[in-house]
Design an enzyme around this catalytic site. Structure first.
Site, PDB file in Angstrom:
ATOM      1  CB  ALA A   8      -0.921   0.006   1.215  1.00 41.12           C
ATOM      2  CB  CYS A   9       4.388   1.935   0.665  1.00 38.19           C
ATOM      3  SG  CYS A   9       5.642   3.223   0.591  1.00 38.19           S
ATOM      4  CG  ASP A  10       0.931   6.370  -2.590  1.00 37.89           C
ATOM      5  OD1 ASP A  10       0.243   5.386  -2.942  1.00 37.89           O
ATOM      6  OD2 ASP A  10       0.430   7.411  -2.119  1.00 37.89           O
TER       7      ASP A  10
END
Length: 105
Positions: A8-10
């Site tokens: 989920a980390c951009d």
């Protein structure tokens, strides 16, 4: 090439998009091998811990005083991301210098 980070980390997603040969290792699910963490701590020192994260802000002073390796084993999401391992060398973050070192423009 291994990319230790979060799905989920951009920033991790941006790195994965530019490094199609990289394999994501989700630190929340799989953790980071102790050997890799020890090398990363040796290479990057205190920069390995993301002190701007919400997880860090939620820790007590006592928890923050825990040795870094123990802290990262307990809370792997505290690690600055991504941590990239390529050909035995480690890279931390996804700034221009890391991109240049990995041959990404």
């Amino acid at each position: 090439m291994q990319l230790y980070g979060l799905k989920a980390c951009d920033t991790c997603r941006k790195a994965l998009k530019q490094l199609p040969e990289a394999q994501l290792v989700d630190v929340r699910v799989d953790g980071v091998p102790t050997e890799v963490l020890e090398r990363a701590l040796s290479d990057f020192g205190d920069k390995l811990v993301n002190t701007r994260s919400t997880t860090w802000r939620g820790l007590s002073e006592e928890e923050r005083a825990t040795p870094v390796l123990e802290l990262l084993h307990t809370h792997p999401v505290l690690m600055k991301r991504p941590l990239i391992e390529k050909d035995g060398q480690l890279f931390l973050g996804w700034d221009k210098s890391v991109q240049a070192a990995l041959g990404v423009s």
